[in-house]
Design a protein around this motif. Structure first.
Motif, PDB file in Angstrom:
ATOM      1  N   SER A 183      11.009  20.704  19.680  1.00 42.74           N
ATOM      2  CA  SER A 183      10.303  20.817  19.219  1.00 42.74           C
ATOM      3  C   SER A 183      10.027  19.244  18.292  1.00 42.74           C
ATOM      4  N   LYS A 184       8.887  18.355  18.522  1.00 47.35           N
ATOM      5  CA  LYS A 184       9.303  17.217  18.081  1.00 47.35           C
ATOM      6  C   LYS A 184       7.943  16.618  17.578  1.00 47.35           C
ATOM      7  N   ASP A 185       7.994  16.206  16.386  1.00 44.07           N
ATOM      8  CA  ASP A 185       7.502  15.295  15.479  1.00 44.07           C
ATOM      9  C   ASP A 185       7.738  13.780  15.742  1.00 44.07           C
ATOM     10  N   ARG A 186       6.208  12.994  15.648  1.00 45.20           N
ATOM     11  CA  ARG A 186       6.736  11.420  15.798  1.00 45.20           C
ATOM     12  C   ARG A 186       5.286  10.600  14.570  1.00 45.20           C
ATOM     13  N   ASN A 187       5.731   9.882  14.218  1.00 49.33           N
ATOM     14  CA  ASN A 187       4.548   8.932  13.329  1.00 49.33           C
ATOM     15  C   ASN A 187       5.037   7.997  13.534  1.00 49.33           C
ATOM     16  N   GLY A 188       4.027   7.049  13.527  1.00 45.85           N
ATOM     17  CA  GLY A 188       3.483   5.654  12.914  1.00 45.85           C
ATOM     18  C   GLY A 188       2.428   5.166  11.870  1.00 45.85           C
ATOM     19  N   PHE A 189       3.186   3.851  11.023  1.00 45.45           N
ATOM     20  CA  PHE A 189       2.152   3.096  10.536  1.00 45.45           C
ATOM     21  C   PHE A 189       2.277   1.767  11.291  1.00 45.45           C
ATOM     22  N   TYR A 190       0.906   0.887  10.482  1.00 47.40           N
ATOM     23  CA  TYR A 190       1.006   0.110  10.806  1.00 47.40           C
ATOM     24  C   TYR A 190       0.209  -0.520   9.746  1.00 47.40           C
ATOM     25  N   ASN A 191       0.884  -1.976   8.927  1.00 51.51           N
ATOM     26  CA  ASN A 191       0.227  -2.623   7.931  1.00 51.51           C
ATOM     27  C   ASN A 191      -0.028  -3.932   7.636  1.00 51.51           C
ATOM     28  N   ALA A 192      -1.031  -5.023   7.363  1.00 49.99           N
ATOM     29  CA  ALA A 192      -1.330  -6.467   7.816  1.00 49.99           C
ATOM     30  C   ALA A 192      -2.020  -6.831   6.578  1.00 49.99           C
ATOM     31  N   TYR A 193      -0.954  -7.840   5.733  1.00 54.36           N
ATOM     32  CA  TYR A 193      -1.707  -9.129   5.525  1.00 54.36           C
ATOM     33  C   TYR A 193      -2.024 -10.396   5.681  1.00 54.36           C
ATOM     34  N   SER A 225       0.552  -1.355   0.332  1.00 57.48           N
ATOM     35  CA  SER A 225       0.176  -0.215  -0.626  1.00 57.48           C
ATOM     36  C   SER A 225       1.159   1.309   0.143  1.00 57.48           C
ATOM     37  N   GLU A 226       2.391   0.934   0.643  1.00 62.38           N
ATOM     38  CA  GLU A 226       2.638   2.703   0.247  1.00 62.38           C
ATOM     39  C   GLU A 226       3.797   2.764  -0.941  1.00 62.38           C
ATOM     40  N   LEU A 227       3.991   1.434  -1.498  1.00 64.90           N
ATOM     41  CA  LEU A 227       4.478   1.639  -2.496  1.00 64.90           C
ATOM     42  C   LEU A 227       3.477   1.715  -3.692  1.00 64.90           C
ATOM     43  N   TYR A 228       2.117   1.734  -4.426  1.00 61.47           N
ATOM     44  CA  TYR A 228       1.376   1.432  -4.939  1.00 61.47           C
ATOM     45  C   TYR A 228       0.023   2.559  -4.363  1.00 61.47           C
ATOM     46  N   GLY A 229       0.151   2.557  -3.197  1.00 65.45           N
ATOM     47  CA  GLY A 229      -0.959   3.497  -3.374  1.00 65.45           C
ATOM     48  C   GLY A 229      -1.924   3.189  -2.101  1.00 65.45           C
ATOM     49  N   PRO A 230      -3.379   3.231  -1.274  1.00 62.96           N
ATOM     50  CA  PRO A 230      -3.873   3.151  -0.240  1.00 62.96           C
ATOM     51  C   PRO A 230      -5.092   2.072  -1.028  1.00 62.96           C
ATOM     52  N   GLN A 231      -5.389   2.519  -1.944  1.00 69.76           N
ATOM     53  CA  GLN A 231      -6.434   1.464  -3.030  1.00 69.76           C
ATOM     54  C   GLN A 231      -6.199   0.344  -3.368  1.00 69.76           C
ATOM     55  N   ALA A 291      -6.934  -8.219   0.907  1.00 66.63           N
ATOM     56  CA  ALA A 291      -5.095  -8.231  -0.079  1.00 66.63           C
ATOM     57  C   ALA A 291      -5.113  -6.676  -0.127  1.00 66.63           C
ATOM     58  N   MET A 292      -6.261  -5.311   0.523  1.00 65.00           N
ATOM     59  CA  MET A 292      -6.001  -4.182   0.715  1.00 65.00           C
ATOM     60  C   MET A 292      -4.794  -4.096   1.847  1.00 65.00           C
ATOM     61  N   GLY A 293      -4.678  -4.706   2.690  1.00 68.36           N
ATOM     62  CA  GLY A 293      -4.235  -4.273   3.947  1.00 68.36           C
ATOM     63  C   GLY A 293      -5.063  -3.719   4.781  1.00 68.36           C
ATOM     64  N   LEU A 294      -4.593  -3.677   5.850  1.00 64.21           N
ATOM     65  CA  LEU A 294      -5.100  -2.506   7.307  1.00 64.21           C
ATOM     66  C   LEU A 294      -4.579  -1.114   7.290  1.00 64.21           C
TER      67      LEU A 294
END
Length: 829
Positions: A528-538, A287-293, A565-568
């Motif tokens: 100043s702190k900026d934080r992000n998190g990512f999670y995806n599962a198949y 989904s990161e390589l080719y888009g969320p859809q 096949a679209m992951g979370l």
């Protein structure tokens, strides 16, 4: 006469030996011992390793760990002692030795100073053990210091493992057994912080604020400072303590050191290491390589890492170097250091998985299966750092520092799960994890003399921490019964997680000395702190139960298609968060009658936190903002009984901020070993604490010392993992909204204890050790199983217990040997 003659005749063969013995006794009566100490002329510190030459005889000796050199069996006379030590002026001194006298002399050496046109360069011995003891003795706060010499002698390869030898410090360890997070005085990692050269670092950990200390190669470190109390000029986010890692500095002359070593883990004498290749792993999910859809294909999920290979007797590698010099007439100092290690570790475990609890007998555990687990870890640790110092003039200097750390961890866990109570299905799980953590820090700092009696220092810093766990796979296979030979294929879940934490910070401190015994300091910071998190599962499913003959022959599909096949892509663990911290302080230090020092001051810290998650907008907690301000006083008293003894009494107020991840209700993240869903808590409050310390310390010599101390802490709004509800209603057994995660238990927590540290050296041998006792108390809810008040269902009861992560007793003991002449050092810990 006859008797005497017989005796004399019988022992005639011993005449030569008796004669030699008599001569030795006579010679000894005319021989003396010359003993002495070699110390720094200005600091009175023992110069262990200094060389002393007896010019008239050519004999030489070295100052041993106990601080003394010795010449034995010398005749009464006047001798010339020539003393030399790196960084000090060579000294020649006449000494007279008389009959029947045990001569003891003191040799005081002056540091070597080079006077330049507009800059003065003096020798530095920050790495010495004596310097570490001096820092502890003269510090304004309660401080423990581990010098580079102690690190060099220890068997530890990382800062995390070195810290476990500090008084009152235990470590939360990784699955591979390395110390990762410091627990100081029984307080969990959330109550402590880590800084590098005084700058607090962001965390590459997915869920923590704490920095994994196993990322730091020990050989790049000049010293480690563990602050047990905080002065107003220090950041206040540390109720337990603060760890400051001081990295190696440059040299005033060309210096190059290098090392290369190898070894083997004895575990792999009994079984091979089971590894895999990570070359084909995609760091980004489909989904990161080719888009969320994007609808993923089975070929998008790499499985080559499930082709395992065995390695017999794998060799560990440890290497490093340091290069330093000064240029342009000592105006520009340059230092470059690097370290690389490759370590094979592992473990064999037996684990029983819980299945709730029994009510007959009440509140006893029930188990569903037995698991045997075999771990194989391959850790690759890289560290590079550099420093540039430019001496503009004696009143102005600029420093540029940079460090890059990377820790790669390949983990293969092979687990066999057997159901208890019968010969049922046997499941096999091969989990492969490739995890990469990175930490980067770049800082520009300077020190300036503004006017007479007024100096200032400033720092601008950028730091980033990141963690990536790409394509984590768990291959599930099974046998229908224990005796069934056919192995069948089940599922292949795969997940991608990563996080990034970036800090931009500025520091300013001004110091004014109106009188010799009075110092006033003021300053502040903004970060100043900026934080992000990512999670995806198949979830790749094997469909019909197919025989498993190898991963290359396995056939998977997404069920149901196309949803699976679209992951979370809308998981609650996908978030962005922000934090700003601004602080200002003022403190005054006064020395009365050269014996009684008073340091007092006030610190103000303002915190703003916010987050936005992928939680459904129909649910509370999708986003939130938090704001609070703390006024934090401090008072530190130090009475100098003499130049070797101190009495200390201190008070400081500290805080502990929730991690940004703690605030986000990520209810989809489930801990398989818990009865409740693990979740963040946007109702979480930050902790505050009052801290009192008392300590007595005495230094007998540069290496012989003793200290004893006691501490007491009262923590308001402590943060513990327990049961809670997001809407604030009471936790009951019938409440469907009960969650498990960080919360503020009702009532305050107390934490107190004692600490002992001692070290003694005699000649080439030394003994060093420490012991601490810690006791804490907190009351939280727990679920109690059993037939209570006529109900067979679990009910919630109050439980008074220690704080999570605490060890009551911590001890360390080390035996040391040091032969200065041969350069051989050894330590048994």
């Amino acid at each position: 006469m006859l008797f005497m003659k017989i005796i004399f005749t019988k022992y005639r063969f011993y005449y030569p030996a008796i004669l030699i013995l008599l001569l030795l006794i006579c010679n000894e009566s005319f021989s003396q011992t010359l003993t002495g100490k070699v110390i720094d002329k200005t600091s009175n510190e023992t110069l262990t390793g200094a060389s002393v030459l007896l010019k008239e005889t050519g004999q030489s000796a070295f100052v041993q760990l106990d601080g003394y050199f010795r010449f034995k069996n010398i005749k009464p006379a006047t001798y010339t002692l020539i003393t030399s030590f790196i960084g000090y002026e060579k000294l020649s001194q006449a000494v007279s030795v008389h009959t029947d006298e045990k001569k003891i002399v003191d040799i005081r050496m002056a540091p070597l100073v080079s006077e330049l046109a507009d800059v003065t360069v003096t020798s530095s011995r920050n790495a010495a053990e004596e310097k570490a003891r001096s820092q502890e003795r003269n510090a304004d706060q309660l401080l423990n210091v581990v010098s580079s010499k102690a690190i060099e002698l220890s068997p530890d390869l990382t800062v995390g493992n070195v810290l476990q030898r500090v008084s009152g410090v235990s470590m939360e360890k990784t699955s591979s057994g390395d110390g990762q997070y410091a627990i100081i005085r029984g307080l969990d990692k959330r109550y402590n912080y880590t800084s590098i050269n005084g700058i607090i670092l962001p965390s590459p950990d997915v869920t923590q604020r704490s920095v994994p200390l196993d990322m730091f190669p020990a050989e790049l470190v000049q010293r480690i400072e563990v602050n047990k109390s905080l002065t107003p000029d220090m950041e206040a986010n540390a109720i337990g303590g603060a760890t400051n890692i001081v990295m190696k500095e440059g040299s005033r002359h060309l210096t190059f050191t290098a090392n290369l070593g190898t070894g083997i883990n004895t575990l792999f004498f009994t079984r091979p290491f089971s590894g895999f290749s990570n070359k084909g792993i995609n760091f980004l999910s489909p989904s990161e390589l080719y888009g969320p859809q994007y609808v993923a294909k089975i070929s998008d999920i790499t499985t080559s890492q499930l082709n395992f290979h065995d390695v017999k007797y794998p060799l560990n590698i440890q290497s490093g170097f340091t290069l330093g010099d000064q240029f342009f007439n000592h105006h520009l100092g340059v230092m470059l250091g690097g370290s690389y290690s490759q370590q094979y570790t592992g473990g064999n475990r037996l684990f029983y998985q819980g299945q709730g609890a029994n009510d007959n007998p009440p509140n006893t555990p029930a188990f569903s299966n037995e698991q045997t687990q075999q771990y194989s870890f391959l850790q690759s640790r890289l560290g590079i750092h550099s420093m540039f110092n430019y001496f503009i003039s004696p009143d102005h200097t600029i420093n540029l520092y940079g460090i890059f750390l990377q820790l790669d961890n390949n983990q293969h866990r092979a687990a066999t799960v057997t159901g208890l109570g019968g010969s049922g299905e046997v499941d096999y799980f091969d989990r492969v994890i490739y995890d990469r953590k990175r930490l980067t820090n770049v800082s520009l700092s300077g020190k300036d003399k503004i006017v007479k009696n007024l100096t200032g220092d400033w720092t601008f810093a950028y730091s980033a921490g990141s963690s990536q766990t790409p394509d984590q796979l768990t291959l599930e296979t099974y046998r229908e019964t224990i005796s069934t030979p056919l192995l069948k294929l089940s599922n292949l879940p795969s997940t991608w997680t990563h996080s990034e934490d970036k800090d931009k910070a500025g520091y300013l401190n001004l110091k004014y000395t109106p009188l010799e015994n009075v110092t006033i300091t003021a300053g502040g910071l903004y970060r100043s702190k900026d934080r992000n998190g990512f999670y995806n599962a198949y979830l790749e499913n094997a469909g019909v139960a197919q025989p498993y003959t190898g991963i290359n022959n396995a056939v998977f599909q997404f069920i149901p298609y196309p949803e699976a096949a679209m992951g979370l892509t809308n998981d609650e663990n996908i978030y962005t968060a922000h934090e700003t911290v601004s602080a200002a302080y003022i403190e005054a230090k006064v020395m009365f009658i050269k014996k009684f020092q008073v340091l007092t001051g006030l610190r103000e810290e303002t915190t703003d936190q916010s987050y936005v998650s992928m939680l459904s907008s129909a649910l509370p907690g999708k986003s939130a903002n938090f704001h609070y301000m703390d006024i934090l006083p401090g008072l530190h008293l130090r009475y100098l009984l003499n130049d070797k003894e101190n009495l200390r009494l201190s008070y400081f107020a500290g805080i502990s901020r929730p991690t940004l991840y703690d605030l986000i209700p990520s209810s989809s993240s489930t801990d398989a070993g818990s009865l409740y869903t693990s979740s963040g808590n946007y109702n979480l409050k930050h902790s505050t604490a009052d801290n009192i310390d008392f300590r007595y310390d005495k230094t007998f010599s540069g290496t012989d010392y003793f200290l004893i101390g006691a501490f007491y802490k009262k923590i308001v709004n402590p943060i513990e993992f327990s049961t809670f509800t997001l809407n604030g209603t009471a936790v009951t057994a019938n409440n469907a909204d009960v969650l498990y995660g960080p919360t503020n238990p009702t009532g305050d927590a107390t934490n107190y204890g004692i600490e002992l540290v001692a070290s003694k050296f005699i000649g080439k041998f030394g003994l060093s050790g420490n012991y601490s006792y810690t006791h804490s108390s907190i009351t939280t809810l727990k679920d109690n199983f059993g037939n209570i008040n006529g109900s067979p269902n679990p009910v919630f009861v109050n439980q008074t217990r220690p704080l999570q992560g605490q060890a009551d007793h911590i001890g360390n003991l080390s035996f040391l040997f040091k032969d200065v002449k041969s350069g051989f050092d050894a330590q048994l810990s």
